[in-house]
Write a protein that holds these residues in place. Sequence first.
Motif, PDB file in Angstrom:
ATOM      1  N   ALA A  74       0.870  -1.415   0.131  1.00 42.58           N
ATOM      2  CA  ALA A  74       0.111   0.075   0.024  1.00 42.58           C
ATOM      3  C   ALA A  74       0.838   1.058   0.011  1.00 42.58           C
ATOM      4  N   ALA A  75       0.369   2.373  -0.455  1.00 46.07           N
ATOM      5  CA  ALA A  75       1.260   3.628  -0.587  1.00 46.07           C
ATOM      6  C   ALA A  75      -0.093   4.955  -0.529  1.00 46.07           C
ATOM      7  N   MET A  76       0.673   6.084  -0.386  1.00 50.05           N
ATOM      8  CA  MET A  76       0.069   7.139  -0.325  1.00 50.05           C
ATOM      9  C   MET A  76       1.051   8.085  -0.656  1.00 50.05           C
ATOM     10  N   LEU A  77       0.295   9.485  -1.391  1.00 46.74           N
ATOM     11  CA  LEU A  77       1.311  10.591  -1.876  1.00 46.74           C
ATOM     12  C   LEU A  77       1.058  11.586  -0.687  1.00 46.74           C
ATOM     13  N   THR A  78       2.041  12.453  -0.471  1.00 47.70           N
ATOM     14  CA  THR A  78       2.033  13.442   0.195  1.00 47.70           C
ATOM     15  C   THR A  78       2.467  14.939  -0.340  1.00 47.70           C
ATOM     16  N   SER A  79       2.138  16.001  -0.021  1.00 49.36           N
ATOM     17  CA  SER A  79       2.486  17.209  -0.622  1.00 49.36           C
ATOM     18  C   SER A  79       4.091  17.723  -0.954  1.00 49.36           C
ATOM     19  N   SER A  80       4.961  16.744   0.023  1.00 51.73           N
ATOM     20  CA  SER A  80       6.366  16.710  -0.140  1.00 51.73           C
ATOM     21  C   SER A  80       7.116  15.818   0.525  1.00 51.73           C
ATOM     22  N   GLY A  81       8.475  15.501   0.200  1.00 51.06           N
ATOM     23  CA  GLY A  81       9.055  14.601   0.686  1.00 51.06           C
ATOM     24  C   GLY A  81       9.132  14.813   2.229  1.00 51.06           C
ATOM     25  N   GLN A  82       9.413  15.982   2.745  1.00 50.81           N
ATOM     26  CA  GLN A  82       9.268  16.134   4.243  1.00 50.81           C
ATOM     27  C   GLN A  82       8.246  15.919   4.783  1.00 50.81           C
TER      28      GLN A  82
END
Length: 424
Positions: A74-82
């Motif tokens: 499973a995975a999710m995206l975020t607004s930045s690597g931080q």
Amino acid sequence: MKTNTICVQGGYTPGNGEPRQVPIIQSTTFKYDTSEDMGKLFDLEASGYFYTRLQNPTNDYVAAKIAELEGGTAAMLTSSGQAANFFALFNICECGDHIVSSSSIYGGTFNLIAVTMKRMGIDVTFVSPTAGDDELNAAFRPNTKAMFGETIANPALTVLDIERFARAAHAHGVPLIVDNTFATPVGCRPFEWGADIVTHSTTKYMDGHGAGVGGAIVDSGHFDWMAHADKYPGLTTPDESYHGITYAERFGNGGAFITKCTSQLMRDLGSIQSPQNAFLLNLGLESLHVRMKRHCENGQAVAKYLHDHPKVAYVNYCGLPDDPYHELATKYLPNGSCGVVSFGLKGGRAAASTFMKSLKLAAIETHVADARTCCLNPASSTHRQMNDEQLKEAGVPAELVRISVGLEDIEDLIADLSQALGQC
């Protein structure tokens, strides 16, 4: 499918008459016929979308591709690597807890863990990436909840001994979280070496064109949360904010971590990647396997050229046979590491300044891992508030230059380096 094929076709399979390219679902909200239908989504009893702050179809297609590339569940995206690194840690840590981290990590992440999360009541012990087993084990405490490191550290370019760090983490009943930004899953898949969670700044090689900021978190599905239920009550006991759901029971090892991270942290903190940026990210992923090969080839050639140049004092690049991390790179990065090289000039701060001013092809930027070659002298930019002694202590001495080698013709790149070094 093999990695090259996943880069091109993973994550999204269009049906008959559907868009061939991942569609951009540029909508904040989603309509339902009844309140009961929407209620099932809020209760996590059905799959679907109601508000893009939590999930969006475009983002989920691209996250699924990254999960496939890493071999995760499973995975999710975020607004930045931080944001990805913060969410990955904060998903299993709270006030009173403790983290063990490699000391050789990106400065922004170091500050996140050492300063910001410490203000939240989460303590940290930093260990050298070359620390022996005894030192690693001594760093753990009864309240340690995670171990963290970077496959290839930015900007130190040290290589993490993933297998050894994973063994130490698991001996103390905690997951190993690895930031795999510089290596990408084309170069290294940390799950194959025992890591449990992987993060990315997708802004870098995954996007590859400096077009969109973003991050990603991938779960291996390997860590058994219920086996360590006392350590992770957020995953193993009922969540009253979601009608008493116990994530590890309802979603299993393969889905509990990302479901909790989405339904709690993304809900409350809202660091979502925009669907437009996710679309751009997917375009980058489709050529990742091709670009990384060229980045590594060019990086190796530039490192060798600098290594042999009389005005260069040292070069940090694990692809060089005399680099202290070459043996680990041979193990974890057999197809090449990345395109980022750091080196020091014998003339010190003055020589570094002259070199930077003399570049014609390589651009001066804070960015790395781009199709275009860019360069940075931390002493005169990101770390300019420090004196020479402080710079040395921070591992970025005044003479240090970091170059992110792009996809240009290698002869043109070396010609630019040659003329700039000639001015020093």
